[in-house]
Design a protein around this motif. Sequence first.
Motif, PDB file in Angstrom:
ATOM      1  N   LYS A  44       0.855  -1.178   0.000  1.00  0.00           N
ATOM      2  CA  LYS A  44       0.000   0.000   0.000  1.00  0.00           C
ATOM      3  C   LYS A  44       0.895   1.232   0.000  1.00  0.00           C
ATOM      4  N   VAL A  46       0.550   5.830  -0.235  1.00  0.00           N
ATOM      5  CA  VAL A  46      -0.348   6.985  -0.170  1.00  0.00           C
ATOM      6  C   VAL A  46      -0.229   7.798  -1.457  1.00  0.00           C
ATOM      7  N   GLU A  47      -1.370   8.203  -1.980  1.00  0.00           N
ATOM      8  CA  GLU A  47      -1.399   8.997  -3.212  1.00  0.00           C
ATOM      9  C   GLU A  47      -0.612  10.295  -3.023  1.00  0.00           C
ATOM     10  N   GLU A  82      -3.616   7.156  -8.374  1.00  0.00           N
ATOM     11  CA  GLU A  82      -4.628   6.105  -8.289  1.00  0.00           C
ATOM     12  C   GLU A  82      -4.557   5.151  -9.470  1.00  0.00           C
ATOM     13  N   SER A  85      -2.578   1.770  -9.278  1.00  0.00           N
ATOM     14  CA  SER A  85      -3.073   0.592  -8.550  1.00  0.00           C
ATOM     15  C   SER A  85      -3.290  -0.572  -9.515  1.00  0.00           C
ATOM     16  N   GLN A  99      -1.603  -1.050  -4.140  1.00  0.00           N
ATOM     17  CA  GLN A  99      -2.861  -0.329  -3.883  1.00  0.00           C
ATOM     18  C   GLN A  99      -2.519   1.083  -3.431  1.00  0.00           C
ATOM     19  N   ILE A 101      -3.812   4.464  -1.976  1.00  0.00           N
ATOM     20  CA  ILE A 101      -4.951   4.926  -1.173  1.00  0.00           C
ATOM     21  C   ILE A 101      -4.912   6.451  -1.054  1.00  0.00           C
ATOM     22  N   LYS A 102      -6.101   7.030  -0.941  1.00  0.00           N
ATOM     23  CA  LYS A 102      -6.204   8.482  -0.820  1.00  0.00           C
ATOM     24  C   LYS A 102      -5.832   8.923   0.594  1.00  0.00           C
ATOM     25  N   LYS A 103      -5.347  10.141   0.698  1.00  0.00           N
ATOM     26  CA  LYS A 103      -4.938  10.671   2.003  1.00  0.00           C
ATOM     27  C   LYS A 103      -6.113  10.784   2.956  1.00  0.00           C
ATOM     28  N   LYS A 105      -8.452   8.782   3.435  1.00  0.00           N
ATOM     29  CA  LYS A 105      -8.855   7.499   4.018  1.00  0.00           C
ATOM     30  C   LYS A 105      -7.871   6.987   5.064  1.00  0.00           C
ATOM     31  N   LEU A 106      -6.835   7.767   5.363  1.00  0.00           N
ATOM     32  CA  LEU A 106      -5.871   7.365   6.381  1.00  0.00           C
ATOM     33  C   LEU A 106      -6.438   7.632   7.779  1.00  0.00           C
ATOM     34  N   GLU A 183      -5.409  -6.578   6.830  1.00  0.00           N
ATOM     35  CA  GLU A 183      -6.787  -6.192   6.527  1.00  0.00           C
ATOM     36  C   GLU A 183      -7.491  -7.377   5.896  1.00  0.00           C
TER      37      GLU A 183
END
Length: 557
Positions: A44, A46-47, A82, A85, A99, A101-103, A105-106, A183
């Motif tokens: 994972k 971070v974008e 994005e 991914s 993957q 992920i958007k900031k 969603k952290l 997860e």
Amino acid sequence: MRTGFLLLHFLLPTISKSCFSGKQQRKHTAAKHMSVDQQFQHYKVVEGEVFMMPCSSPESSSTTWFKGDESKKCENQFVANEKDSGTYRRPNGSNFTLQVIKKTKLKCYEPSESSAMLQYAYPGTILCPGHKCYNNTAVVWYKKNKALWKHNRQHCEKNGQLVLNEVYERDKGVFFCDRKITEEGVTWIFRRAVNVTVIPFLNPSSLPEIMYPFQNMTEEVELGQPHTVLCEVSFDFEVNISRKVQWFINDGGDEEKKTLLLMEEPQEKRGRLFSKVNVTQKSIIKEVMPQHLKHTYTCFASNIIGNKSVTIKFKPKHQEPFLVWIPFACFVLFAGAVVILHVKWLELQLIYRSHFQLGGSDGDEKDFDVFVSYVWTAPSTEVANGLTLSSKPYSDAKGCVSNIRQISEAPIEMLLPHVLEHQWGYRVCLLERDILPGGAYTNDVVLTIKRSRMLICVLSAEYFASSDAVFVLESGVKALLQTSAHKMLLIWTSGTSASFIQPDLTVPKLVQRAVKVLPSLQWDAGASYSAFWIPLQKALPAQEAWQISHMQRPQLD
């Protein structure tokens, strides 16, 4: 100044003491985690953060991953988006899932955690982003794709912190920290990036140093031209930037009466020394005027420590002597050309119309091809006794050539009409033969010239002594100046040329100037075919095809 940086700077001795005491055990633990982490192929990121694709082994940098037509190599860094991914594959069949992920969603996101500022030659600490939100017990640090414990340098990793025993200039760049998260039964490696900047010190310790210009320097300028004043200054590095370079103009050299000049954006670059920043400031004077020479100009450089200044002045640039004379020489050449054109305009027109402009038809059908003008010269006693001639050269042309040997010694006034008319087929106009008596002489001459395609004047001493003949020549020159369809040819007889005309002769100025530039041929008794008759043929008006086929060499031999 960054608060977080100062806090870490003061707490660092305590952290370092406890950290480095157990570095060998930490090194063993990192190696264990490293061997386990290499088995995971789920990442994972971070974008907006920098990411590097995993390599097949820490020593390998040639691993290439493919996703459809897209490929990424493990040694190349890129900013994750994005669209990155997906599942990546290698030719050997192994898979890798990324993957992004958007900031938002952290669990927690602090932009300041994505960068760190470390001071050169001091210990430094870097925190793994998300330090407050995640379990930090198994964080592994990397520089590029190589675990930090393999970089052969003193450091320790504890509770998500990377502590460097001493910061070097090469430590600038991106560090990665990997932590494991689970997860829905899937274990991921959550990779975060920290962009590290290495600074030489927090605040400057010295005044700016003006490297150019020098104090009391004089710059050469060109009046009426733009000029750029340039100031180069070396500053100590500083975190909170206070450095500034400005140009001022001092009215009349009085620094109390200074005005800020309009300046361009300053240009900055790191100096050869790590701790220095070089700034270049320019100001452009669009046009140097004489009053600019009365002022002085000051470069003013300042930082948090203090300021320095340098004052210069202008002087007019010394021009090479030949450069000074160039405008004058151009003016003289131009004036000379104008004078020549004015004085020699008549000659230039005649030369152009006679030699360089094709004399075609002016749209009117002509009655004559050639108008021959001459003044009859009586033949010598010997020639007269051997020729059967009338008092006029045109009265019986056929009889004149009955004896070929004798006609070769005849004057040109008799030969020329005969050859043109009877051998070459031109329509010849002779003034005394073809113009009816009783009319106005001047009008008849002008009209005859206009009705002819070409005027040939046989010039002799008698010709210039005859006012009527000179009038024909003058009228022909005027006609040539009016239309390029008219042509003229002068034939100088033996003993005459343009220099023959003496000031005491009553010859118009127009004629005196014209005879020096008009096309001409020289006639001598017994002239050869190639020397006279061939040039004559070339000078005559163009003929129809049937006339050309009947042209023959004059029977003069």
